[in-house]
Design a protein around this motif. Structure first.
Motif, short mmCIF file in Angstrom:
data_model
loop_
_atom_site.label_atom_id
_atom_site.label_comp_id
_atom_site.label_asym_id
_atom_site.label_seq_id
_atom_site.Cartn_x
_atom_site.Cartn_y
_atom_site.Cartn_z
N GLY A 92 -4.28 -5.76 -5.25
CA GLY A 92 -3.09 -6.38 -4.27
C GLY A 92 -1.94 -5.17 -3.97
O GLY A 92 -2.45 -4.19 -4.04
N MET A 93 -1.05 -5.59 -3.68
CA MET A 93 -0.13 -4.61 -3.02
C MET A 93 0.81 -4.02 -4.32
O MET A 93 1.27 -4.50 -5.05
CB MET A 93 1.12 -5.25 -2.05
N THR A 94 1.07 -2.58 -3.98
CA THR A 94 1.88 -1.95 -5.20
C THR A 94 3.33 -2.11 -4.70
O THR A 94 3.63 -2.60 -3.55
CB THR A 94 1.40 -0.57 -5.14
N GLN A 97 4.61 -0.14 -1.67
CA GLN A 97 4.19 -0.87 -0.46
C GLN A 97 5.17 -2.06 -0.08
O GLN A 97 5.69 -2.07 1.03
CB GLN A 97 2.70 -1.47 -0.53
N VAL A 98 5.41 -2.83 -1.14
CA VAL A 98 6.29 -3.84 -0.84
C VAL A 98 7.73 -3.37 -0.43
O VAL A 98 8.23 -3.93 0.41
CB VAL A 98 6.39 -4.69 -2.03
N PHE A 164 2.62 -0.35 5.64
CA PHE A 164 1.54 -0.76 4.77
C PHE A 164 0.77 0.60 4.67
O PHE A 164 -0.11 0.85 3.51
CB PHE A 164 0.66 -1.89 5.33
N THR A 167 2.01 4.32 2.73
CA THR A 167 2.36 4.36 1.71
C THR A 167 1.21 4.94 0.75
O THR A 167 0.15 4.65 0.98
CB THR A 167 2.59 2.89 1.00
N ASN A 169 -0.69 5.75 -2.85
CA ASN A 169 -0.75 4.78 -3.83
C ASN A 169 -0.68 5.58 -5.18
O ASN A 169 -0.85 6.57 -5.22
CB ASN A 169 -2.15 4.26 -3.77
#
Length: 169
Positions: A92-94, A97-98, A164, A167, A169
């Motif tokens: 999912g999104m980290t 990122q959110v 998105f 970013t 990771n």
């Protein structure tokens, strides 16, 4: 020649979709609550004489109306069987990122007017609201028994994509 014109129109539409504004407006004073996607679509909440509210979707010049009871009835009809899948789970999104996506949104207008109903409590809140909105006066305490909020948030799909993709990771 026709193919080039079609490709040019498709490229222009894609550029427009990436650059069109996405607007969320919550205005309880005028009773406007809507999400607008450029000039393509607008989804708004409206008062309904039959139920409490209804959704009004306007796509170009077409109008569609839904009531919450109709949406719930559509959700009950479908039953999906869960299929177990084994393998690598999608993380999912980290959180980074959110945070970057949320920071890409711009608040164009924010006004909050509050009345607690108690004059003493209102008087105690006046210095606090003065500290928060000293220059812009976005948060106000009134003594007229009136509460409302105006929130206008704007973003563009290209900003969401940049946040998105860029970013780490």
């Amino acid at each position: 020649m026709v193919l080039a014109a079609v490709l040019l129109l498709l490229a222009a539409f894609l550029i427009y979709v990436l650059l069109m504004p996405l607007e969320l407006v919550i205005d309880s004073y005028n009773g406007q609550y809507y999400l607008r996607v450029g000039f393509l679509a607008r989804l708004s909440l409206e008062k309904d004489p039959v139920e409490l509210l209804r959704l009004h979707l306007q796509v170009f010049f077409l109008n569609f109306y839904w009531r919450p009871s109709e949406i719930q009835a559509l959700g009950r009809k479908k039953k999906h069987s869960k299929v177990e899948t084994r393998g690598v789970k999608n993380p999912g999104m980290t959180l980074t990122q959110v945070r970057r996506i949320l920071s890409s949104f711009r608040v164009k207008a924010l006004q909050l007017e509050i009345d607690t109903g108690n004059p003493v409590r209102n008087a105690r809140l006046v210095p606090l609201t003065f500290m928060f909105g000293q220059r812009t006066r976005q948060i106000r305490i009134n003594f007229r028994n009136r509460n409302f909020i105006l929130l206008h948030i704007v973003n563009r799909p290209i900003n969401i994509l940049k946040a998105f993709i860029n970013t780490k990771n």
